[in-house]
Scaffold this motif. Sequence first.
Motif, PDB file in Angstrom:
ATOM      1  N   LEU A 138     -40.748   0.590   0.526  1.00  0.00           N
ATOM      2  CA  LEU A 138     -41.348   1.404  -0.210  1.00  0.00           C
ATOM      3  C   LEU A 138     -41.382   1.347  -1.553  1.00  0.00           C
ATOM      4  O   LEU A 138     -42.214   1.425  -2.638  1.00  0.00           O
ATOM      5  N   LYS A 139     -40.235   1.003  -1.989  1.00  0.00           N
ATOM      6  CA  LYS A 139     -39.700   0.703  -3.532  1.00  0.00           C
ATOM      7  C   LYS A 139     -40.681  -0.355  -3.937  1.00  0.00           C
ATOM      8  O   LYS A 139     -41.415  -0.229  -5.169  1.00  0.00           O
ATOM      9  N   ILE A 140     -40.846  -1.396  -3.195  1.00  0.00           N
ATOM     10  CA  ILE A 140     -41.696  -2.586  -3.535  1.00  0.00           C
ATOM     11  C   ILE A 140     -43.237  -1.843  -3.549  1.00  0.00           C
ATOM     12  O   ILE A 140     -44.096  -2.554  -4.374  1.00  0.00           O
ATOM     13  N   GLU A 141     -43.752  -1.304  -2.695  1.00  0.00           N
ATOM     14  CA  GLU A 141     -45.228  -0.774  -2.599  1.00  0.00           C
ATOM     15  C   GLU A 141     -45.440   0.054  -3.868  1.00  0.00           C
ATOM     16  O   GLU A 141     -46.607  -0.114  -4.379  1.00  0.00           O
ATOM     17  N   ALA A 142     -44.525   0.902  -4.193  1.00  0.00           N
ATOM     18  CA  ALA A 142     -44.754   1.708  -5.387  1.00  0.00           C
ATOM     19  C   ALA A 142     -44.920   1.032  -6.591  1.00  0.00           C
ATOM     20  O   ALA A 142     -45.397   1.343  -7.529  1.00  0.00           O
ATOM     21  N   ARG A 143     -44.294  -0.058  -6.825  1.00  0.00           N
ATOM     22  CA  ARG A 143     -44.418  -1.106  -7.939  1.00  0.00           C
ATOM     23  C   ARG A 143     -45.892  -1.580  -7.937  1.00  0.00           C
ATOM     24  O   ARG A 143     -46.371  -1.970  -8.943  1.00  0.00           O
ATOM     25  N   SER A 144     -46.622  -1.515  -6.961  1.00  0.00           N
ATOM     26  CA  SER A 144     -47.900  -2.075  -7.054  1.00  0.00           C
ATOM     27  C   SER A 144     -49.003  -1.273  -7.588  1.00  0.00           C
ATOM     28  O   SER A 144     -49.001   0.248  -7.059  1.00  0.00           O
ATOM     29  N   VAL A 145     -50.189  -1.732  -8.382  1.00  0.00           N
ATOM     30  CA  VAL A 145     -51.358  -1.155  -8.795  1.00  0.00           C
ATOM     31  C   VAL A 145     -52.214  -0.472  -7.427  1.00  0.00           C
ATOM     32  O   VAL A 145     -52.666   0.724  -7.623  1.00  0.00           O
ATOM     33  N   GLU A 146     -52.370  -0.962  -6.679  1.00  0.00           N
ATOM     34  CA  GLU A 146     -53.393  -0.593  -5.472  1.00  0.00           C
ATOM     35  C   GLU A 146     -52.953   0.568  -5.081  1.00  0.00           C
ATOM     36  O   GLU A 146     -53.616   1.332  -4.880  1.00  0.00           O
ATOM     37  N   ARG A 147     -51.627   0.772  -5.353  1.00  0.00           N
ATOM     38  CA  ARG A 147     -51.003   2.077  -4.644  1.00  0.00           C
ATOM     39  C   ARG A 147     -51.494   3.099  -5.453  1.00  0.00           C
ATOM     40  O   ARG A 147     -51.986   4.176  -5.109  1.00  0.00           O
ATOM     41  N   TYR A 148     -51.718   3.119  -6.584  1.00  0.00           N
ATOM     42  CA  TYR A 148     -52.015   4.138  -7.726  1.00  0.00           C
ATOM     43  C   TYR A 148     -53.361   4.410  -7.305  1.00  0.00           C
ATOM     44  O   TYR A 148     -53.905   5.421  -7.576  1.00  0.00           O
TER      45      TYR A 148
END
Length: 1825
Positions: A908-918
């Motif tokens: 999850l920490k890794i995913e949060a760091r990505s733009v797509e997520r935002y």
Amino acid sequence: MAASELYTKFARVWIPDPEEVWKSAELLKDYKPGDQVLLLHLEEGKDLEYRLDPKTKELPHLRNPDILVGENDLTALSYLHEPAVLHNLRVRFIDSKLIYTYCGIVLVAINPYEQLPIYGEDIINAYSGQNMGDMDPHIFAVAEEAYKQMARDERNQSIIVSGESGAGKTVSAKYAMRYFATVSGSASEANVEEKVLASNPIMESIGNAKTTRNDNSSRFGKYIEIGFDKRYRIIGANMRTYLLEKSRVVFQAEEERNYHIFYQLCASAKLPEFKMLRLGNADNFHYTKQGGSPVIEGVDDAKEMAHTRQACTLLGISESYQMGIFQILAGILHLGNVGFASRDSDSCTIPPKHEPLIVFCDLMGVDYEEMCHWLCHRKLATATETYIKPISKLQATNARDALAKHIYAKLFNWIVDHVNQALHSAVKQHSFIGVLDIYGFETFEINSFEQFCINYANEKLQQQFNMHVFKLEQEEYMKEQIPWTLIDFYDNQPCINLIESKLGILDLLDEECKMPKGTDDTWAQKLYNTHLNKCALFEKPRLSNKAFIIQHFADKVEYQCEGFLEKNKDTVFEEQIKVLKSSKFKMLPELFQDDEKAISPTSASSSGRTPLTRTPLKPTKGRPGQTAKEHKKTVGHQFRNSLHLLMETLNATTPHYVRCIKPNDFKFPFTFDEKRAVQQLRACGVLETIRISAAGFPSRWTYQEFFSRYRVLMKQKDVLGDRKQTCKNVLEKLILDKDKYQFGKTKIFFRAGQVAYLEKLRADKLRAACIRIQKTIRGWLLRKKYLRMRRAAITVQRYVRGYQARCYATFLRRTKAATTIQKSWRMYVVRRRYKIKRAATIVLQSYLRGYLARNRYFKILREHKAVIIQKWIRGWLAHTRYKRTMHAIIYLQCCFRRMMAKRELKKLKIEARSVERYKKLHIGMENKIMQLQRKVDEQNKDYKCLMEKLTNLEGIYNSETEKLRNDVERLQLSEEEAKTATARVLSLQEEIAKLRKDLEQTRSEKKSIEERADRYKQETEELMSNLKEENTLLKQEKETLNHLIVEQAKEMTETMEKKLVEETKQLELDLNDERLRYQNLLNEFSRLEERYDDLKEELTLMVNVPKPGHRRTDSTHSSNESEYTFSSEIIETEDFPPRTEEPTEKKVPLDMSLFLKLQKRVTELEQEKQLMQDELDRKEEQVLRNKAKEEERPQIRGAELEYESLKRQELESENKKLKNELNELRKALSEKSAPEVTAPGAPAYRVLMEQLTSISEELDVRKEEVLILRSQLVSQKEAIQPKNTMTDSTILLEDVQKMKDKGEIAQAYIGLKETNRLLESQLQSQKRSHENEAEALRGEIQSLKEENNRQQQLLAQNLQLPPEARIEASLQHEITRLTNENLDLMEQLEKQDKTVRKLKKQLKVFAKKIGELEVGQMENISPGQMIDEPIRPVNIPRKEKDFQGMLEYKKEDEQKLVKNLILELKPRGVAVNLIPGLPAYILFMCVRHADYLNDDQKVRSLLTSTINSIKKVLKKRGDDFETVSFWLSNTCRFLHCLKQYSGEEGFMKHNTSRQNEHCLTNFDLAEYRQVLSDLAIQIYQQLVRVLENILQPMIVSGMLEHETIQGVSGVKPTGLRKRTSSIADEGTYTLDSILRQLNSFHSVMCQHGMDPELIKQVVKQMFYIVGAITLNNLLLRKDMCSWSKGMQIRYNVSQLEEWLRDKNLMNSGAKETLEPLIQAAQLLQVKKKTDDDAEAICSMCNALTTAQIVKVLNLYTPVNEFEERVSVSFIRTIQMRLRDRKDSPQLLMDAKHIFPVTFPFNPSSLALETIQIPASLGLGFIARV
């Protein structure tokens, strides 16, 4: 019989002793003539060999028998000698406390040095009128003998009192004079007897002083002549004095004082009237301080001074003369302080301005310089010239002392002269009794001129005494016709010749005094030359040439010659006397009136005593030429002359001798020094009297006395009818020597010792008879005792043998029973042991089996519990394993899941760091925001709604919150309760556990308790049996206690009753005391009345010719009379003839009215006393009822007071009107009519007076009506309401305004105040009545409650009773109730009857007055007709037989009536022939008629005349018992008639209806009833005096002296006094004489019809007189106090009691009056040895006082030798036991006491109309009506 024959074994003798003078001893063997030694046994237990005098061989004196010891008269002793006299006096003085003893004609008085209660007035009355030998010796007996012989023989008497200083001479003389003053009284009202007694303190103060031997020694001799008139009452006295000891004024020995008067003056120096005397303490004066003893213990000189001044005032010595006497005495004291200073050997001088001399000159009123000069110089006169010579200091001192002595002697003489003037009487002296108080024989270590004169006087008195005794003996022998033989007695005439004859001692002394150079030495040589070896009575001392010895009758006395001449000359310088005569002090020259010409040897001894001749009552004129001769007389010559004058006086009188003895020199009370007593007995002549008596025939018996005493020595054949011949025959056989006795005319005369011999024969005969009687009685008693013992032994043997047989049978029975008991007991023991073992085995088995079963049970239980424990443990272990496994699995899962989460987190920490997520996230955000915006709006709407809801919910929440809070609180409480419950549950569980444990313990203990219970049950059963026994005992105790309670209740009731009786008796005693005081006042009143009548008679006799003129009426008469009369003021003149009566006489009505006033208060007191007596007898209910009635009285009392005040005012106004009208009528009659018409006896005068009386009666009726109306108005005023009072007050104010002009405001104001007071009193009375009603209702409620309770108790008690007792109790209760109701009804009926009688009486009075008014109006005729026809009271004609019980007499016949019926009536004829009390009935019927006529003056006049006439009769014939008894009976009957017919309810109870009609209607004679009651009391007292005078001569002879039981009392030897009684025997009275006299009194009183109750009182008084006189004589007569006389008295008393029984007079109280006499007789007969006897005597003699009991025991005298005297220790025991008894110290009973008399109402049943008047009375002028 020879005297030596009396000295046998056991005979008692007297032997000389140096200490005790004489000592008693007892012979151990018979005396034989020729014996030189007597074997004696002394009283202290020693044996003695008494050697007889080889020359005289005189045997020791024999001792008298014990029965003769302690005799009243020493001449009654058989052996007359010195030791017998001394022992007799000692026994009487020490053992019997008797100070007086007779010795023939001499009274020996021993000074007790203690106040004795034997000189009171009761003792004087007891000795008055008695024969001298009848009573015990006393100075009063001597005085009575002298008084009686003076009256009987009409010869002057003398009482010679002599003795040493301190022996009691002055006191004896004083008591003799007191006796004369008390017995004789004075002939005038000047109280001469008080003056005679008052001379004693004066003479004691100036003539007595303290000496070493006596505190009040008389230093002079005095002879007082007490003068008597023809009635032998004291009229005056005269005093002569002898030998005043003047030397005491200037010199006193150690421990002595000067004359009392000096110390009295010094003690009173602080008094204001004595300040001028400038005195001080007695120690400040030379003449009072020499003795060093200025104070006498127990004497207050200041008080004695007051007594002296009071006596001087009584004797008429004025205050000025008294101050003059004190001034002279003070001058003598100051003169003693004058000092002298020696100038040279022959001259002296007084210091200038010497203070004592200045005071002396001021007091004496003389010149200082002149007195100072002549105190230091003297004038010498020769034949050719006179010159003045100075004197030495010693001579000046002696001259000063001589002057002081001379002044005192003159003052003493002056005082005696004035005392004689005060005692002088103008009445002629008929006879006198002289009392000589003179010094006795004196002998000291140094004897001088004073002792020589004293012993010379005693020689003369002893000669006179010897001659008188010798003369009496001779007269006695001649009277009895006995051959007279000369008795050798000591004649002291040679001694008297030695002193007073020519060339005697006094003659030589006077001759030597005349010699210019005479000295004591030359006088002594003359004495030696003249008398030495020529006179046997004169001797010269061996070692002295200045002394001489005279053998006096008493002893040898050596006199020192030094000072004889100087004392005989008594030189006083003439110049000093002249200086005193020139004094300005008027009294001083009076003392020296006899010294006008010469002074030298005229006055008395300068250092000795002053002889004073009899002071003349009138001055005598001396003959010329006699004065110079008299002035040359020396002291010795004067004393010889006055002594000769005294002897002439004594020889002209009948002498009586009193010899005073001083028992010891230390003034110890009742201490007897034998040595001193013997010296005085020898000196005073008592032993000489004994010697003279012993020389002749001292023992003398009458023939009857001898026969009675020595009848036991006679045989039956010797007793003849002639007593004289019998005595002669017996004496000739008993006493062979005829010289030892002589037969006289009436007496037998015995030589000394013969009576003792006869007494010995009599005692031997009686002793032999007693031995024979004792022998016979003892044999009879022992024989009787032996027979009694023999019978007792046989009886004892029989009983013992029977007892032994019974004991053997009992033993057999007990043996058999024991065997049976043993068998049963052994079986019981074995069986019991078996049962115990069996029970023990069973118990053991049960315990063992239980133990095994319990073990098995516990084993199974343990196994079961082990299985359970294993189960639980195994489960716990498995569960633990499971939990551990589960925990491990869970831990593994957690670890794994944590690892997986960590991996996901990384992704999850890794995913949060990505733009797509935002981007993905923002795509859906806008939609969400819009949605959220809408939601916000909706939410806002919802918020508003919610806010509203929220507000609502907040309110709801708050309410809910409160509820929830409350619920929470409740829950908390419940939680707490739950917690406590849980805690309680836990504790209960713990307790349950404990209880289970306890239950187990209890079960274990139960068994032990059950075992104990069994044992306890057994013990309880035993206790129950014991308790039952104790219960029975307690029941018995309860019964005994109940019995004791009942007894105690009875005792308490008895004690309460006794207390009530005692209180009643005390009240009766108080009432009797009050009555006695009242009757004593009446007695005193009657005595004063008699005295007044006597004085009136004497006055009428003294005035020969009465002065004519107007007779003035006493001003007090009308005023006294007006108190009792209202309408009549006419003075009675019938009893008072005009112009013949003295102005001092008073009218009889005045006396009666005064008497009525005096008695008014006494009647009120009597009524109060009676009320108090009645209140004691009332019950509680009556007291409450009376209290309620008394509280209701104030209402009635207010109206009565108002009524009385109105009546008084009305009467005063009417009296004034009537007096004015009467005065106007008298004036009119005196002016218009002639004197004969207006005279008091004229018919017109009578008509007017009757009109006045009718008018006054009409006025009385009108006044009664007005008073009734006014009383009704007053009652109406009291009933006015408060409203009316307010309106009335306004009306009264208006009336006040109107009355201002009339001056009646004060009266209206007073009326208003009275109205207010009435209203207030009405309100208060209503309030009190309401309170009383409420209180009464409460009391009724309480009483009803008590009644209810009582009824319930009775009902409960009745229910418990059996049927018969219940019926009886109910009947008793009903009877009680009906009785109470009947009593209440009777009280109501009596009240109604009383009111009816009152109303009837008032109706009768009003009807009578109305009828009299009508008659007066009808008879109002003209005066002319009244003059022609005399007016008489209108009487309705009656039939001849229809009498009204009245007697009519004319007013002028009143004196005739009184004369025939009272004054000249003979009681004996009336008593025998007519009905008793006839004069009283006649007088009352006359009073009834006067009452019927409403004539108050007639009633008053008749009653007054009756009372005065009775008094006249009793005064004229007051000594006749028959007359006094007759008028006492008639006075009482008259008094009863006045009561019976008074109309008072209390006196009408026993009247018949006819008698009630005869009651008085108009007058209330209650006050006259009181006067008659007082008259009856006076008559009763006179009756008592008459019967006392008749009985008194009989009582002593009949009750004491006469032997009613012949032979019981043996006659003892009597002395001279019994045979020479002053009154000859006139026939003896016996008990039969007394009884005959009592019968005579009783028959006379019964014949006169005296009331039975009054007869009882007279008999009680008679018996009291008999008992009192008998007891008094018994207490004063030692010869009557013996066992046999006690038996005679008890027999005589029993005869008197028998007389009372015969006359039915046992309840009269007469027997109780004899109780003291009975107890005295019992006291003579009871045993008197042990303490039990003392206790019995104290309890028996409750009617005798302590003094009387001790006196009887002291006087108890054995008549026979077999009786014993009362020991001193026993008497002291009696005194100790009686010391707490509170009784009168008076020795004698008051024989003059009269019991208070009462006159109980005794109505007569005789009808007045049936009484006939006999013609013998001479009352024909009285008509029956």
